[in-house]
Design a protein around this motif. Structure first.
Motif, PDB file in Angstrom:
ATOM      1  N   LEU A   1       0.710  -1.181  -0.166  1.00 42.04           N
ATOM      2  CA  LEU A   1      -0.221   0.076  -0.135  1.00 42.04           C
ATOM      3  C   LEU A   1       0.939   1.326   0.066  1.00 42.04           C
ATOM      4  CD1 LEU A   1      -2.761  -1.044   2.513  1.00 42.04           C
ATOM      5  CD2 LEU A   1      -3.139  -1.037   0.052  1.00 42.04           C
ATOM      6  N   VAL A   2       1.989   1.199   0.703  1.00 40.34           N
ATOM      7  CA  VAL A   2       3.185   2.332   0.655  1.00 40.34           C
ATOM      8  C   VAL A   2       3.388   2.556  -0.867  1.00 40.34           C
ATOM      9  CG1 VAL A   2       5.168   3.246   1.465  1.00 40.34           C
ATOM     10  CG2 VAL A   2       3.650   2.169   3.039  1.00 40.34           C
ATOM     11  N   ASP A   3       3.969   1.435  -1.493  1.00 46.87           N
ATOM     12  CA  ASP A   3       4.611   1.358  -2.844  1.00 46.87           C
ATOM     13  C   ASP A   3       3.367   1.715  -3.839  1.00 46.87           C
ATOM     14  OD1 ASP A   3       6.519   0.287  -2.031  1.00 46.87           O
ATOM     15  OD2 ASP A   3       6.368  -1.853  -2.784  1.00 46.87           O
ATOM     16  N   GLN A   4       2.172   1.733  -3.592  1.00 44.90           N
ATOM     17  CA  GLN A   4       1.080   2.156  -4.412  1.00 44.90           C
ATOM     18  C   GLN A   4       0.586   3.817  -3.984  1.00 44.90           C
ATOM     19  OE1 GLN A   4      -1.665  -0.909  -3.379  1.00 44.90           O
ATOM     20  NE2 GLN A   4      -1.471  -1.555  -5.419  1.00 44.90           N
ATOM     21  N   ASN A   5       1.285   4.105  -2.979  1.00 42.03           N
ATOM     22  CA  ASN A   5       1.056   5.765  -2.649  1.00 42.03           C
ATOM     23  C   ASN A   5      -0.414   5.831  -1.967  1.00 42.03           C
ATOM     24  OD1 ASN A   5       1.950   8.344  -2.011  1.00 42.03           O
ATOM     25  ND2 ASN A   5       0.931   9.000  -3.842  1.00 42.03           N
ATOM     26  N   TRP A   6      -0.857   4.719  -1.496  1.00 40.78           N
ATOM     27  CA  TRP A   6      -2.058   5.043  -0.705  1.00 40.78           C
ATOM     28  C   TRP A   6      -1.679   5.072   0.890  1.00 40.78           C
ATOM     29  CZ3 TRP A   6      -5.159   0.248  -3.211  1.00 40.78           C
ATOM     30  CH2 TRP A   6      -5.089   0.453  -4.579  1.00 40.78           C
ATOM     31  N   VAL A   7      -0.899   4.638   1.386  1.00 44.87           N
ATOM     32  CA  VAL A   7      -0.681   4.585   2.734  1.00 44.87           C
ATOM     33  C   VAL A   7       0.887   5.378   2.961  1.00 44.87           C
ATOM     34  CG1 VAL A   7      -0.228   3.250   4.870  1.00 44.87           C
ATOM     35  CG2 VAL A   7      -2.103   2.605   3.127  1.00 44.87           C
ATOM     36  N   TYR A   8       0.943   5.853   4.234  1.00 50.22           N
ATOM     37  CA  TYR A   8       2.451   6.196   4.601  1.00 50.22           C
ATOM     38  C   TYR A   8       2.629   5.891   5.924  1.00 50.22           C
ATOM     39  CZ  TYR A   8       0.317  10.672   6.375  1.00 50.22           C
ATOM     40  OH  TYR A   8      -0.507  11.675   7.126  1.00 50.22           O
ATOM     41  N   ARG A   9       3.681   5.892   6.549  1.00 52.23           N
ATOM     42  CA  ARG A   9       4.081   5.511   7.833  1.00 52.23           C
ATOM     43  C   ARG A   9       4.757   6.908   8.303  1.00 52.23           C
ATOM     44  NH1 ARG A   9       6.346   0.604   5.375  1.00 52.23           N
ATOM     45  NH2 ARG A   9       4.869  -1.069   5.745  1.00 52.23           N
ATOM     46  N   ARG A  10       4.360   6.938   9.765  1.00 51.23           N
ATOM     47  CA  ARG A  10       4.932   7.976  10.536  1.00 51.23           C
ATOM     48  C   ARG A  10       5.291   7.511  12.210  1.00 51.23           C
ATOM     49  NH1 ARG A  10       6.247   9.789   6.514  1.00 51.23           N
ATOM     50  NH2 ARG A  10       5.862  11.844   5.595  1.00 51.23           N
ATOM     51  N   VAL A  11       6.352   8.017  12.828  1.00 51.49           N
ATOM     52  CA  VAL A  11       6.598   7.639  14.058  1.00 51.49           C
ATOM     53  C   VAL A  11       5.368   8.385  14.781  1.00 51.49           C
ATOM     54  CG1 VAL A  11       8.005   7.857  15.964  1.00 51.49           C
ATOM     55  CG2 VAL A  11       8.976   7.392  13.853  1.00 51.49           C
ATOM     56  N   ASP A  12       4.802   7.252  16.018  1.00 52.74           N
ATOM     57  CA  ASP A  12       3.978   7.774  16.714  1.00 52.74           C
ATOM     58  C   ASP A  12       4.310   9.005  17.770  1.00 52.74           C
ATOM     59  OD1 ASP A  12       1.831   8.138  18.614  1.00 52.74           O
ATOM     60  OD2 ASP A  12       1.567   6.011  18.984  1.00 52.74           O
ATOM     61  N   PRO A  13       3.970  10.202  17.512  1.00 54.90           N
ATOM     62  CA  PRO A  13       4.504  11.098  18.383  1.00 54.90           C
ATOM     63  C   PRO A  13       4.397  10.899  20.232  1.00 54.90           C
ATOM     64  CG  PRO A  13       2.684  12.060  17.290  1.00 54.90           C
ATOM     65  CD  PRO A  13       2.684  10.648  16.817  1.00 54.90           C
ATOM     66  N   ALA A  14       3.080  10.172  20.453  1.00 60.97           N
ATOM     67  CA  ALA A  14       2.960   9.699  21.788  1.00 60.97           C
ATOM     68  C   ALA A  14       3.917   8.708  22.147  1.00 60.97           C
ATOM     69  CB  ALA A  14       1.618   9.271  21.814  1.00 60.97           C
ATOM     70  N   ASP A  15       4.637   7.864  21.152  1.00 61.46           N
ATOM     71  CA  ASP A  15       5.470   6.887  21.781  1.00 61.46           C
ATOM     72  C   ASP A  15       6.232   6.512  20.478  1.00 61.46           C
ATOM     73  OD1 ASP A  15       6.557   4.185  22.351  1.00 61.46           O
ATOM     74  OD2 ASP A  15       4.699   3.219  22.663  1.00 61.46           O
ATOM     75  N   ARG A  16       7.311   6.969  20.578  1.00 64.21           N
ATOM     76  CA  ARG A  16       8.426   6.857  19.649  1.00 64.21           C
ATOM     77  C   ARG A  16       8.826   5.657  18.972  1.00 64.21           C
ATOM     78  NH1 ARG A  16       9.220  11.307  17.038  1.00 64.21           N
ATOM     79  NH2 ARG A  16      11.348  10.726  16.217  1.00 64.21           N
ATOM     80  N   ARG A  17       8.413   4.427  19.852  1.00 68.41           N
ATOM     81  CA  ARG A  17       9.062   3.234  19.444  1.00 68.41           C
ATOM     82  C   ARG A  17       7.814   2.572  18.372  1.00 68.41           C
ATOM     83  NH1 ARG A  17       8.478   1.008  25.375  1.00 68.41           N
ATOM     84  NH2 ARG A  17       6.910   2.424  25.221  1.00 68.41           N
ATOM     85  N   ARG A  18       6.701   3.157  18.261  1.00 66.50           N
ATOM     86  CA  ARG A  18       5.547   2.696  17.600  1.00 66.50           C
ATOM     87  C   ARG A  18       5.480   3.537  16.049  1.00 66.50           C
ATOM     88  NH1 ARG A  18       0.248   1.432  20.693  1.00 66.50           N
ATOM     89  NH2 ARG A  18      -0.202   3.472  19.668  1.00 66.50           N
ATOM     90  N   VAL A  19       4.935   2.997  15.087  1.00 69.01           N
ATOM     91  CA  VAL A  19       4.481   3.418  13.879  1.00 69.01           C
ATOM     92  C   VAL A  19       3.256   3.646  13.598  1.00 69.01           C
ATOM     93  CG1 VAL A  19       5.138   3.287  11.242  1.00 69.01           C
ATOM     94  CG2 VAL A  19       6.734   2.757  12.832  1.00 69.01           C
ATOM     95  N   LEU A  20       2.615   4.686  12.988  1.00 71.88           N
ATOM     96  CA  LEU A  20       1.326   4.811  12.863  1.00 71.88           C
ATOM     97  C   LEU A  20       1.296   4.942  11.330  1.00 71.88           C
ATOM     98  CD1 LEU A  20       0.208   7.475  15.429  1.00 71.88           C
ATOM     99  CD2 LEU A  20      -0.048   4.829  15.639  1.00 71.88           C
ATOM    100  N   ALA A  21       0.092   4.131  10.648  1.00 68.91           N
ATOM    101  CA  ALA A  21      -0.011   4.235   9.465  1.00 68.91           C
ATOM    102  C   ALA A  21      -1.271   5.483   9.045  1.00 68.91           C
ATOM    103  CB  ALA A  21      -0.497   2.810   8.757  1.00 68.91           C
ATOM    104  N   HIS A  22      -1.051   6.133   7.886  1.00 67.26           N
ATOM    105  CA  HIS A  22      -2.086   6.798   7.561  1.00 67.26           C
ATOM    106  C   HIS A  22      -2.425   6.851   5.961  1.00 67.26           C
ATOM    107  CE1 HIS A  22      -1.570   9.510  11.183  1.00 67.26           C
ATOM    108  NE2 HIS A  22      -0.254   8.997  11.067  1.00 67.26           N
TER     109      HIS A  22
END
Length: 165
Positions: free
Chosen positions: A72-93
């Motif tokens: 989904l990232v390769d298709q430019n439908w989704v991107y990932r970002r570090v969770d600002p509340a917990d920098r160990r986790r990644v959030l997808a958008h």
């Protein structure tokens, strides 16, 4: 006479497989899997979600979800970002392109699902299925072990495919 557990399980499994087959037939036209559609559905709320929530919503094990999100990232439908509340986790958008894709897909699925919804008791069926899921997800299994460690958070798709937000 009360329905036997194996009969209920058979009916639920059959209904789920037929429903997925029907939705997949629509999604095939757009080269999208039901699992990808479920991921896009959860992300469409604009909140960003961690991989565990996405895996639960898409009914996928973590390694399969990672592969799907990579696509989904390769298709430019989704991107990932570090969770600002917990920098160990990644959030997808969803990307704007991903949101457009989700809107197109949900419109097409609603169109297909509309004829089916007219033949079902709608809200009554939703309520019965929600109550059944809650009962099955109860705090204890017959063996005594607690359940719910991977309990699914109901998303729009689970509250009724094709319902407007």
């Amino acid at each position: 006479m009360a329905r036997q557990p194996q009969e209920l399980l058979y009916l639920l499994t059959r209904a789920e497989r037929l429903a997925v087959r029907r939705v997949q037939s629509v999604l095939d036209e757009f080269d999208c899997s039901v699992e990808a559609w479920r991921v896009l559905d959860l992300l469409s709320d604009g909140q960003g979600h961690n991989m565990t929530a996405l895996a639960d919503h898409a009914f996928l094990p973590a390694p399969s979800l990672t592969k799907l999100v990579d696509q989904l990232v390769d298709q430019n439908w989704v991107y990932r970002r570090v969770d600002p509340a917990d920098r160990r986790r990644v959030l997808a958008h969803l990307t704007p392109r991903g949101m457009q894709r989700w809107q197109l897909l949900v419109r097409e699925v609603r169109s297909e699902w509309g004829s089916l919804e007219r033949s079902l008791p709608g809200e009554e069926l939703d309520g019965l299925l929600a109550r059944l899921a809650e009962a099955l997800e109860g705090p204890e299994t017959p063996g005594g072990a607690a359940t719910g460690s991977r309990g699914v958070t109901p998303g729009r798709a689970e509250r009724g495919v094709g319902r407007a937000r």
